[in-house]
Design an enzyme around this catalytic site. Structure first.
Site, PDB file in Angstrom:
ATOM      1  N   THR A 156       0.809  -1.229   0.000  1.00 25.81           N
ATOM      2  CA  THR A 156       0.000   0.000   0.000  1.00 25.81           C
ATOM      3  C   THR A 156       0.841   1.277   0.000  1.00 25.81           C
ATOM      4  O   THR A 156       0.295   2.362  -0.167  1.00 25.81           O
ATOM      5  CB  THR A 156      -0.907   0.012   1.251  1.00 25.81           C
ATOM      6  N   GLY A 157       2.157   1.165   0.197  1.00 23.15           N
ATOM      7  CA  GLY A 157       3.006   2.352   0.296  1.00 23.15           C
ATOM      8  C   GLY A 157       3.406   2.915  -1.057  1.00 23.15           C
ATOM      9  O   GLY A 157       2.988   2.417  -2.109  1.00 23.15           O
TER      10      GLY A 157
ATOM     11  N   CYS B 293      17.546   4.678  -2.660  1.00 20.45           N
ATOM     12  CA  CYS B 293      17.235   5.214  -3.999  1.00 20.45           C
ATOM     13  C   CYS B 293      18.209   6.315  -4.462  1.00 20.45           C
ATOM     14  O   CYS B 293      18.339   6.569  -5.662  1.00 20.45           O
ATOM     15  CB  CYS B 293      15.803   5.720  -4.048  1.00 20.45           C
TER      16      CYS B 293
ATOM     17  N   GLN C   7      16.616  15.583  -3.467  1.00 20.92           N
ATOM     18  CA  GLN C   7      15.775  14.386  -3.512  1.00 20.92           C
ATOM     19  C   GLN C   7      14.285  14.713  -3.505  1.00 20.92           C
ATOM     20  O   GLN C   7      13.839  15.634  -2.826  1.00 20.92           O
ATOM     21  CB  GLN C   7      16.123  13.469  -2.332  1.00 20.92           C
TER      22      GLN C   7
ATOM     23  N   SER D 181       8.596  11.964  -2.915  1.00 23.79           N
ATOM     24  CA  SER D 181       8.093  10.586  -2.870  1.00 23.79           C
ATOM     25  C   SER D 181       9.104   9.641  -2.233  1.00 23.79           C
ATOM     26  O   SER D 181       8.736   8.568  -1.751  1.00 23.79           O
ATOM     27  CB  SER D 181       7.722  10.095  -4.272  1.00 23.79           C
ATOM     28  N   GLY D 182      10.378  10.056  -2.216  1.00 25.20           N
ATOM     29  CA  GLY D 182      11.411   9.232  -1.603  1.00 25.20           C
ATOM     30  C   GLY D 182      11.202   9.045  -0.108  1.00 25.20           C
ATOM     31  O   GLY D 182      11.744   8.121   0.488  1.00 25.20           O
TER      32      GLY D 182
ATOM     33  N   LYS E  52      24.211   6.090   4.511  1.00 25.97           N
ATOM     34  CA  LYS E  52      23.807   4.969   3.638  1.00 25.97           C
ATOM     35  C   LYS E  52      24.455   5.094   2.269  1.00 25.97           C
ATOM     36  O   LYS E  52      24.995   4.137   1.723  1.00 25.97           O
ATOM     37  CB  LYS E  52      22.278   4.948   3.453  1.00 25.97           C
TER      38      LYS E  52
ATOM     39  N   HIS F 188      15.271  11.860  -8.258  1.00 26.47           N
ATOM     40  CA  HIS F 188      16.359  12.427  -7.460  1.00 26.47           C
ATOM     41  C   HIS F 188      17.424  13.001  -8.397  1.00 26.47           C
ATOM     42  O   HIS F 188      17.934  12.309  -9.281  1.00 26.47           O
ATOM     43  CB  HIS F 188      17.021  11.351  -6.599  1.00 26.47           C
TER      44      HIS F 188
ATOM     45  N   ASN G 245      13.397   7.750  -8.506  1.00 25.60           N
ATOM     46  CA  ASN G 245      13.567   7.050  -7.229  1.00 25.60           C
ATOM     47  C   ASN G 245      12.571   5.945  -6.972  1.00 25.60           C
ATOM     48  O   ASN G 245      12.880   4.979  -6.271  1.00 25.60           O
ATOM     49  CB  ASN G 245      13.525   8.064  -6.079  1.00 25.60           C
TER      50      ASN G 245
HETATM   51  N1  NAP Z   1       9.791   5.776  -1.637  1.00 21.62           N
HETATM   52  C1  NAP Z   1      10.901   5.532  -2.347  1.00 21.62           C
HETATM   53  O1  NAP Z   1      11.260   6.258  -3.297  1.00 21.62           O
HETATM   54  C2  NAP Z   1      11.779   4.358  -1.971  1.00 21.62           C
HETATM   55  C3  NAP Z   1      12.855   4.057  -2.814  1.00 21.62           C
HETATM   56  C4  NAP Z   1      13.718   2.990  -2.499  1.00 21.62           C
HETATM   57  C5  NAP Z   1      13.494   2.259  -1.332  1.00 21.62           C
HETATM   58  N2  NAP Z   1      12.434   2.585  -0.516  1.00 21.62           N
HETATM   59  C6  NAP Z   1      12.247   1.743   0.673  1.00 21.62           C
HETATM   60  O2  NAP Z   1      11.011   1.027   0.529  1.00 21.62           O
HETATM   61  C7  NAP Z   1      10.430   0.802   1.808  1.00 21.62           C
HETATM   62  C8  NAP Z   1       8.997   1.356   1.790  1.00 21.62           C
HETATM   63  O3  NAP Z   1       9.073   2.760   1.565  1.00 21.62           O
HETATM   64  P1  NAP Z   1       7.826   3.627   1.098  1.00 21.62           P
HETATM   65  O4  NAP Z   1       8.377   4.929   0.667  1.00 21.62           O
HETATM   66  O5  NAP Z   1       6.951   2.849   0.173  1.00 21.62           O
HETATM   67  O6  NAP Z   1       7.068   3.805   2.521  1.00 21.62           O
HETATM   68  P2  NAP Z   1       5.513   4.083   2.789  1.00 21.62           P
HETATM   69  O7  NAP Z   1       4.898   4.812   1.669  1.00 21.62           O
HETATM   70  O8  NAP Z   1       5.469   4.713   4.131  1.00 21.62           O
HETATM   71  O9  NAP Z   1       4.854   2.617   2.867  1.00 21.62           O
HETATM   72  C9  NAP Z   1       5.145   1.753   3.928  1.00 21.62           C
HETATM   73  C10 NAP Z   1       4.503   0.390   3.677  1.00 21.62           C
HETATM   74  O10 NAP Z   1       4.900  -0.511   4.717  1.00 21.62           O
HETATM   75  C11 NAP Z   1       3.724  -1.041   5.345  1.00 21.62           C
HETATM   76  N3  NAP Z   1       4.000  -1.241   6.771  1.00 21.62           N
HETATM   77  C12 NAP Z   1       4.172  -0.292   7.730  1.00 21.62           C
HETATM   78  N4  NAP Z   1       4.405  -0.882   8.922  1.00 21.62           N
HETATM   79  C13 NAP Z   1       4.399  -2.219   8.710  1.00 21.62           C
HETATM   80  C14 NAP Z   1       4.566  -3.361   9.539  1.00 21.62           C
HETATM   81  N5  NAP Z   1       4.801  -3.242  10.858  1.00 21.62           N
HETATM   82  N6  NAP Z   1       4.472  -4.588   8.977  1.00 21.62           N
HETATM   83  C15 NAP Z   1       4.236  -4.719   7.653  1.00 21.62           C
HETATM   84  N7  NAP Z   1       4.057  -3.679   6.813  1.00 21.62           N
HETATM   85  C16 NAP Z   1       4.144  -2.449   7.333  1.00 21.62           C
HETATM   86  C17 NAP Z   1       2.639  -0.004   5.110  1.00 21.62           C
HETATM   87  O11 NAP Z   1       1.375  -0.652   5.216  1.00 21.62           O
HETATM   88  P3  NAP Z   1       0.037   0.143   5.719  1.00 21.62           P
HETATM   89  O12 NAP Z   1      -0.425   0.965   4.549  1.00 21.62           O
HETATM   90  O13 NAP Z   1      -0.884  -0.984   6.044  1.00 21.62           O
HETATM   91  O14 NAP Z   1       0.438   0.972   6.901  1.00 21.62           O
HETATM   92  C18 NAP Z   1       2.987   0.402   3.661  1.00 21.62           C
HETATM   93  O15 NAP Z   1       2.513  -0.593   2.774  1.00 21.62           O
HETATM   94  C19 NAP Z   1      11.351   1.506   2.837  1.00 21.62           C
HETATM   95  O16 NAP Z   1      12.241   0.561   3.387  1.00 21.62           O
HETATM   96  C20 NAP Z   1      12.102   2.523   1.980  1.00 21.62           C
HETATM   97  O17 NAP Z   1      13.356   2.848   2.524  1.00 21.62           O
HETATM   98  C21 NAP Z   1      11.578   3.592  -0.818  1.00 21.62           C
END
Ligand code: NAP
Length: 362
Positions: free
Chosen positions: A15-16, A159, A186, A189-190, A216, A253, A340
């Site tokens: 969902t994220g 990213c 950056q 959305s990151g 990192k 980014h 990203n």
């Molecule tokens: N955004 C980027 O550009 C990007 C790029 C590279 C890597 N990342 C990495 O990808 C990961 C997710 O990032 P995001 O930006 O997508 O974050 P986000 O939008 O905040 O989404 C977080 C996701 O994790 C779920 N979640 C939260 N707590 C949880 C738990 N205790 N158990 C299982 N699921 C849980 C949430 O579910 P609910 O909706 O149910 O709360 C949601 O699906 C992170 O490790 C981040 O560092 C992100």
């Protein structure tokens, strides 16, 4: 090769911001069939469409592409209850704190391709970037042997690291690389959506600090550009100095990079080297690979996130403003742009999984 039947995959963190991009990347994928969507307890038991709709009825879907209808109707399960009986591989897009225990449990059974930092810095864990260091993937065999896992954890980098190492890898290989100074700009959305970046903080503004980000980038880039020796990675000996900032851009980014090379190289040769990068990897013809890993532009006003982030479907790093640098020994300067949430997250992770499958490692 085209695996038949398609591998059944689950997605945790569906969902994220990154998770949503996985849905787009996996719709009608020729090798992977997305059969299970998982998130936190907050979303469990709802349909995917309900899980991303807030209390006011607003559907918080952040991709430019529409939400695939078939996924909108699928149920979301609690990641902690994820049943792996009919799952061949899992993608995870969960914040690192929650990812640690989850990925450990899943990797005991199946390969886990992760966007989180939970395992990135462990000796037996590669950080994989398409075209850059996929030979490091053999480390997953060490994980299986030493940890007694049937699967493994294969993370992609932060990213911001992704675009940086894609631009640096050809330079390191051809000319040697001694030092790097990078300042990032950056995208919002990151930061994900929970809690994300508040509009009141970022509008009309630049935020000069992103918690934990610079360390990192510095650590990951040395490891990714490092040499595989047997079943361990010898990090590249280079000085890296990163300053990471958040700017008022939705996706993409931008990074201003100064690099000290191993010898003096004319700028034209640097441009040719970047343009030629990744041919061998691209010739594998993997489904999510772009036509080119790096695009070099001569326009001094490019790359720009709004215009260039879609290059190669978000999978091509765009490099511009190539110049000599008078400060570092054998220095060159450039500006790069990397998407990203596509190459830097979901579609990049899918491309890594395609490679692992191609190599018989998934
Ligand atoms: N955004 C980027 O550009 C990007 C790029 C590279 C890597 N990342 C990495 O990808 C990961 C997710 O990032 P995001 O930006 O997508 O974050 P986000 O939008 O905040 O989404 C977080 C996701 O994790 C779920 N979640 C939260 N707590 C949880 C738990 N205790 N158990 C299982 N699921 C849980 C949430 O579910 P609910 O909706 O149910 O709360 C949601 O699906 C992170 O490790 C981040 O560092 C992100």
């Amino acid at each position: 090769m085209s695996p038949n039947p398609r591998r059944r995959v689950a997605l945790a963190g569906a969902t994220g911001v990154a998770g949503q991009q996985f849905l787009v990347s996996l719709e009608n994928h020729p090798w992977f069939e997305l059969t299970t969507l998982a998130a936190s307890q907050r979303s469990a038991g709802k349909s995917y469409a309900e899980a991303i709709t807030d209390a006011a009825g607003h559907r918080q879907w952040f991709c430019e592409e529409p939400l695939p209808e078939a996924f909108a109707r699928m149920p979301v399960v609690d990641s902690d209850q994820l049943d792996l009986k009919d799952v061949d591989l899992v993608f995870t897009a969960v914040e690192s704190g929650a990812a640690r225990a989850l990925e450990e449990r899943l990797a005991a059974r199946v390969p886990v391709i992760s966007t989180s930092s939970a395992f990135r810095y462990e000796d037996d864990v590669p950080i994989l970037v398409p075209g850059v260091n996929l030979e490091h993937a053999v480390l997953v065999k060490r994980q299986q042997r030493e940890r007694g896992w049937k699967g493994y954890v294969a993370p992609i980098p932060n990213c911001t690291t992704t675009g940086l190492v894609i631009a640096l890898a050809p330079l390191a290989r051809s000319f040697g690389l001694r030092s790097v100074v990078m300042t990032s700009m950056q995208a919002i959305s990151g930061a994900g959506r929970s809690p994300g970046v508040a509009a009141l903080d970022v509008l009309d503004n630049v935020i000069p600090y992103i918690a934990n980000e610079e360390g990192k980038v510095e650590r990951e880039s040395r490891k990714i550009l490092g040499r595989l020796e047997g079943e361990r990675i010898e990090p590249l000996e280079m000085a890296v100095s990163a300053t990471c900032t958040r700017v008022n851009v939705r996706d993409g980014h931008t990074e201003a990079v100064t690099a000290g090379l191993g010898r003096r190289v004319p700028i034209g040769e640097v441009a040719d080297c970047l343009r030629a990068f990744g041919r061998e990897f691209l010739d594998l013809g993997l489904p999510s690979a772009p036509a080119e890993l790096i695009q070099v532009t001569d326009d001094p006003y490019r790359p720009q996130p709004r215009i260039d982030r879609g290059a190669g479907g978000g999978m091509t790093t765009v490099v511009g403003r190539l110049r000599e640098d008078p400060v570092l020994a054998n220095g060159i300067r450039l500006v790069l742009l990397s998407h990203n949430t596509k190459m830097g997250a979901a579609k990049g992770a899918v491309l890594v999984a395609e490679y692992l499958l191609h190599r018989g490692l998934a």
